[in-house]
Design a protein around this motif. Structure first.
Motif, PDB file in Angstrom:
ATOM      1  N   THR A  20       0.705  -0.804   0.086  1.00 32.73           N
ATOM      2  CA  THR A  20       0.320   0.163   0.173  1.00 32.73           C
ATOM      3  C   THR A  20       1.044   1.540   0.330  1.00 32.73           C
ATOM      4  N   GLY A  21       1.803   1.782   0.386  1.00 30.81           N
ATOM      5  CA  GLY A  21       2.557   2.456   1.069  1.00 30.81           C
ATOM      6  C   GLY A  21       3.515   2.103  -0.478  1.00 30.81           C
ATOM      7  N   MET A  22       4.279   1.405  -1.009  1.00 31.26           N
ATOM      8  CA  MET A  22       4.889   1.405  -2.417  1.00 31.26           C
ATOM      9  C   MET A  22       3.781   1.939  -3.331  1.00 31.26           C
ATOM     10  N   GLY A  23       2.524   0.838  -3.336  1.00 30.68           N
ATOM     11  CA  GLY A  23       1.877   2.207  -4.261  1.00 30.68           C
ATOM     12  C   GLY A  23       1.079   3.147  -4.075  1.00 30.68           C
ATOM     13  N   GLN A  24       1.305   4.086  -3.390  1.00 28.32           N
ATOM     14  CA  GLN A  24       1.377   5.416  -3.267  1.00 28.32           C
ATOM     15  C   GLN A  24       2.180   6.010  -3.370  1.00 28.32           C
ATOM     16  N   LYS A  25       3.194   5.320  -3.346  1.00 31.76           N
ATOM     17  CA  LYS A  25       4.277   6.813  -3.792  1.00 31.76           C
ATOM     18  C   LYS A  25       4.694   6.386  -4.701  1.00 31.76           C
ATOM     19  N   MET A  26       4.839   5.616  -5.838  1.00 32.73           N
ATOM     20  CA  MET A  26       4.167   5.185  -7.399  1.00 32.73           C
ATOM     21  C   MET A  26       3.281   6.479  -7.646  1.00 32.73           C
ATOM     22  N   MET A  27       1.794   6.251  -6.986  1.00 28.86           N
ATOM     23  CA  MET A  27       1.111   7.015  -7.651  1.00 28.86           C
ATOM     24  C   MET A  27       1.708   9.178  -7.288  1.00 28.86           C
ATOM     25  N   ASN A  28       2.234   8.948  -6.204  1.00 32.38           N
ATOM     26  CA  ASN A  28       2.383  10.571  -6.392  1.00 32.38           C
ATOM     27  C   ASN A  28       3.351  10.615  -6.854  1.00 32.38           C
ATOM     28  N   GLU A  29       4.984   9.633  -8.103  1.00 35.48           N
ATOM     29  CA  GLU A  29       5.194  10.096  -8.646  1.00 35.48           C
ATOM     30  C   GLU A  29       4.861  10.113 -10.176  1.00 35.48           C
ATOM     31  N   ALA A  30       3.941   9.176 -10.232  1.00 33.59           N
ATOM     32  CA  ALA A  30       3.265   9.334 -11.742  1.00 33.59           C
ATOM     33  C   ALA A  30       2.245  10.848 -11.516  1.00 33.59           C
ATOM     34  N   ASN A  31       1.963  11.496 -10.243  1.00 39.82           N
ATOM     35  CA  ASN A  31       1.757  12.857 -10.590  1.00 39.82           C
ATOM     36  C   ASN A  31       2.825  13.590 -10.540  1.00 39.82           C
ATOM     37  N   ALA A  32       3.979  13.667 -10.597  1.00 43.91           N
ATOM     38  CA  ALA A  32       4.760  14.515 -10.246  1.00 43.91           C
ATOM     39  C   ALA A  32       5.658  14.219 -11.387  1.00 43.91           C
ATOM     40  N   SER A  33       5.384  12.958 -12.128  1.00 47.25           N
ATOM     41  CA  SER A  33       6.620  13.601 -13.815  1.00 47.25           C
ATOM     42  C   SER A  33       5.535  13.441 -14.515  1.00 47.25           C
ATOM     43  N   GLY A  34       5.872  13.927 -15.985  1.00 47.85           N
ATOM     44  CA  GLY A  34       5.507  13.978 -16.940  1.00 47.85           C
ATOM     45  C   GLY A  34       5.386  13.096 -17.798  1.00 47.85           C
ATOM     46  N   LEU A  35       6.060  12.053 -18.310  1.00 48.65           N
ATOM     47  CA  LEU A  35       6.006  11.373 -19.531  1.00 48.65           C
ATOM     48  C   LEU A  35       6.372   9.968 -19.421  1.00 48.65           C
ATOM     49  N   ASP A  36       7.284  10.267 -17.459  1.00 47.48           N
ATOM     50  CA  ASP A  36       7.597   8.749 -17.285  1.00 47.48           C
ATOM     51  C   ASP A  36       6.010   8.583 -16.386  1.00 47.48           C
ATOM     52  N   SER A  37       4.881   8.716 -16.105  1.00 46.44           N
ATOM     53  CA  SER A  37       3.961   8.268 -15.914  1.00 46.44           C
ATOM     54  C   SER A  37       2.943   7.091 -15.854  1.00 46.44           C
ATOM     55  N   LEU A  38       3.231   6.538 -17.124  1.00 47.98           N
ATOM     56  CA  LEU A  38       2.942   5.742 -17.236  1.00 47.98           C
ATOM     57  C   LEU A  38       3.036   4.101 -16.521  1.00 47.98           C
ATOM     58  N   LYS A  39       4.770   4.275 -16.508  1.00 47.66           N
ATOM     59  CA  LYS A  39       5.757   3.607 -15.693  1.00 47.66           C
ATOM     60  C   LYS A  39       5.585   3.501 -14.119  1.00 47.66           C
ATOM     61  N   TYR A  40       4.996   4.555 -13.824  1.00 54.38           N
ATOM     62  CA  TYR A  40       4.845   4.944 -12.117  1.00 54.38           C
ATOM     63  C   TYR A  40       3.329   4.448 -11.845  1.00 54.38           C
ATOM     64  N   MET A  41       2.298   4.665 -12.936  1.00 52.93           N
ATOM     65  CA  MET A  41       1.160   3.432 -12.239  1.00 52.93           C
ATOM     66  C   MET A  41       1.083   2.389 -13.484  1.00 52.93           C
TER      67      MET A  41
END
Length: 74
Positions: A20-41
């Protein structure tokens, strides 16, 4: 390795919390990044898959037959 259902559930809940923590971290990264958002999602989706699998395993100890045939009689 877990020796009983309570210990197994405790371990599964620890995995769920971590994912859950890692998933939330990845979603935060997706929201903060532009082109790499699909990787984090995609990573967040993978953590969600693990969470759902662990939730399905909670409390399940398998089926124990009430009577086992004696194989030495045959």
């Amino acid at each position: 390795m877990a020796t009983n259902v309570t210990e197994k559930d405790k371990t599964l809940n620890e995995i769920i919390d971590w994912c859950t923590g890692m998933g939330q971290k990845m979603m935060n990264e997706a929201n903060a990044s532009g082109l790499d958002s699909l990787k984090y999602m995609g990573a967040a989706g993978a953590y969600m898959t693990v969470i759902k699998h662990c939730q399905n395993m909670l409390g399940y100890s398998g089926h124990m037959p009430s009577e086992v045939p004696n194989q030495s009689e045959e």
